[in-house]
Design an enzyme around this catalytic site. Sequence first.
Site, PDB file in Angstrom:
ATOM      1  N   ASP A 192       2.232   1.796   3.794  1.00  0.00           N
ATOM      2  CA  ASP A 192       1.450   3.048   3.655  1.00  0.00           C
ATOM      3  C   ASP A 192       2.057   4.189   3.590  1.00  0.00           C
ATOM      4  O   ASP A 192       1.787   5.520   4.024  1.00  0.00           O
ATOM      5  CB  ASP A 192       0.427   3.166   4.747  1.00  0.00           C
ATOM      6  CG  ASP A 192      -0.926   3.749   4.418  1.00  0.00           C
ATOM      7  OD1 ASP A 192      -1.200   4.219   3.335  1.00  0.00           O
ATOM      8  OD2 ASP A 192      -1.745   3.978   5.331  1.00  0.00           O
ATOM      9  N   HIS A 237       1.977   4.647  -1.918  1.00  0.00           N
ATOM     10  CA  HIS A 237       1.271   5.587  -2.696  1.00  0.00           C
ATOM     11  C   HIS A 237       2.145   6.774  -3.519  1.00  0.00           C
ATOM     12  O   HIS A 237       3.314   6.846  -3.060  1.00  0.00           O
ATOM     13  CB  HIS A 237       0.206   6.455  -1.762  1.00  0.00           C
ATOM     14  CG  HIS A 237      -0.669   5.610  -1.115  1.00  0.00           C
ATOM     15  ND1 HIS A 237      -1.726   4.895  -1.682  1.00  0.00           N
ATOM     16  CD2 HIS A 237      -1.007   5.459   0.336  1.00  0.00           C
ATOM     17  CE1 HIS A 237      -2.443   4.298  -0.870  1.00  0.00           C
ATOM     18  NE2 HIS A 237      -2.022   4.476   0.312  1.00  0.00           N
ATOM     19  N   GLU A 243       0.781  -1.196  -0.006  1.00  0.00           N
ATOM     20  CA  GLU A 243       0.062   0.082   0.115  1.00  0.00           C
ATOM     21  C   GLU A 243       1.004   1.406   0.154  1.00  0.00           C
ATOM     22  O   GLU A 243       0.842   2.053   0.912  1.00  0.00           O
ATOM     23  CB  GLU A 243      -0.814  -0.122   1.226  1.00  0.00           C
ATOM     24  CG  GLU A 243      -1.991   1.084   0.974  1.00  0.00           C
ATOM     25  CD  GLU A 243      -2.899   1.317   2.393  1.00  0.00           C
ATOM     26  OE1 GLU A 243      -3.251   0.229   2.853  1.00  0.00           O
ATOM     27  OE2 GLU A 243      -3.105   2.317   2.824  1.00  0.00           O
ATOM     28  N   HIS A 267      -9.233   0.773  -0.598  1.00  0.00           N
ATOM     29  CA  HIS A 267      -8.565   1.770   0.196  1.00  0.00           C
ATOM     30  C   HIS A 267      -9.337   2.734   0.737  1.00  0.00           C
ATOM     31  O   HIS A 267     -10.544   2.991  -0.011  1.00  0.00           O
ATOM     32  CB  HIS A 267      -7.574   2.261  -0.735  1.00  0.00           C
ATOM     33  CG  HIS A 267      -6.495   3.281   0.138  1.00  0.00           C
ATOM     34  ND1 HIS A 267      -6.806   4.475   0.525  1.00  0.00           N
ATOM     35  CD2 HIS A 267      -5.208   3.000   0.745  1.00  0.00           C
ATOM     36  CE1 HIS A 267      -5.917   5.187   1.171  1.00  0.00           C
ATOM     37  NE2 HIS A 267      -4.764   4.210   1.438  1.00  0.00           N
TER      38      HIS A 267
HETATM   39  C1  GRE Z   1      -3.502   7.308   3.344  1.00  0.00           C
HETATM   40  O1  GRE Z   1      -3.179   6.467   2.547  1.00  0.00           O
HETATM   41  O2  GRE Z   1      -3.199   6.766   4.340  1.00  0.00           O
HETATM   42  C2  GRE Z   1      -4.039   8.690   3.008  1.00  0.00           C
HETATM   43  C3  GRE Z   1      -3.961   9.015   1.593  1.00  0.00           C
HETATM   44  C4  GRE Z   1      -4.394  10.166   1.389  1.00  0.00           C
HETATM   45  C5  GRE Z   1      -4.615  11.013   2.273  1.00  0.00           C
HETATM   46  C6  GRE Z   1      -4.453  10.812   3.833  1.00  0.00           C
HETATM   47  C7  GRE Z   1      -3.913   9.546   4.171  1.00  0.00           C
HETATM   48  O3  GRE Z   1      -3.850   8.080   0.799  1.00  0.00           O
HETATM   49  O4  GRE Z   1      -3.554   8.960   5.037  1.00  0.00           O
HETATM   50 ZN    ZN Z   2      -2.895   4.158   2.275  1.00  0.00          ZN
END
Ligand code: GRE
Ligand code: ZN
Length: 323
Positions: free
Chosen positions: A285, A11, A9, A165
Amino acid sequence: MPVPKIALEEHFVPAGLTELITNPGWPPPVWQRTLDLLIDTERRLEQMDRAGIEKAVLSLGSNGLQDVLPPHDAVALAREVNDALAQVIASHPDRYDGFAALPMLDVDAACGELDRCVDTLGLKGALVNGYSSDGTLERGRYYDDPSYDPLWERFAALGVPLYLHPRNPLPTQRLIYEGREQLLGPTWAFGAETAVHALRMIVGGVFDRVPGLTVILGHLGELLPFAIRRLEQRLSRRADVTLERPASAYLRDNFYLTTSGNYHTPSLIGILLELGADKLMFAADYPFEEIADGADWLDRVPISDTDRRKLASDNATRLLRLG
Ligand code: GRE
Ligand code: ZN
């Protein structure tokens, strides 16, 4: 020595498309730094090295395409985002893989884009950021809607997972957080929203209609493993629920979970007891969490080395058919 890890996960956002990432209420300097880290797919390699992360499966951050209106704008942006993702992967094919972003308001287009992303770009599945805003930001379309069945059939036929997600609840559903906005976003509301969405899909019969669909949930399953017994018991007493299997069977058979942002050993042990060691996978994350927090925890958590390897990489390698 850290155990070799695959992180699921993780990003990113293409430079120039940062408006696709929704600030859950963080101060502007903190948010700007997060956006910079989302764009930078070089600097994160050093952190991955230190944490023993051999490969990161990248995905667009939240809310991603799920707030893009009208639908044909999301269709065009999906191609742009997924092409950019494929380029990042091509620059470091041994370190990166990816999950596609999908324009969920146009189911036909989402089917076509999933095909293109998996067959042509080599992506390993798709990640969607919760419900899709529908017509206005005040309305949402949830994925238990039977109009999504053809898309789930595509996932099943391609043999790739859907990562569901989090995002925040609809503006009309946030009343309970009024005056306590600290609880919105990843603190609490993300998980509660995503758990209900997954339950809508279970109770809505999605997995009876498409038994081959696999859904990944982050954050140790958004609390569902700890509530599933009671849910199952209450659902079984209702005449308006006609599921083919007990609720816990869907969680066991159709779901994988990741560790993203939830490094709690008693919860991990509970999940190993409920779902077994073959259904949990590592995720950091990044950049919303520190990579080292999750990686150091997995390196030390008191489980067998066989289970540690399953969580760190074996389960992801099998599910995503990584080379
Ligand atoms: C996350 O993946 O935890 C996330 C996002 C976008 C904004 C805040 C956030 O993808 O915590
Ligand atoms: Zn996330």
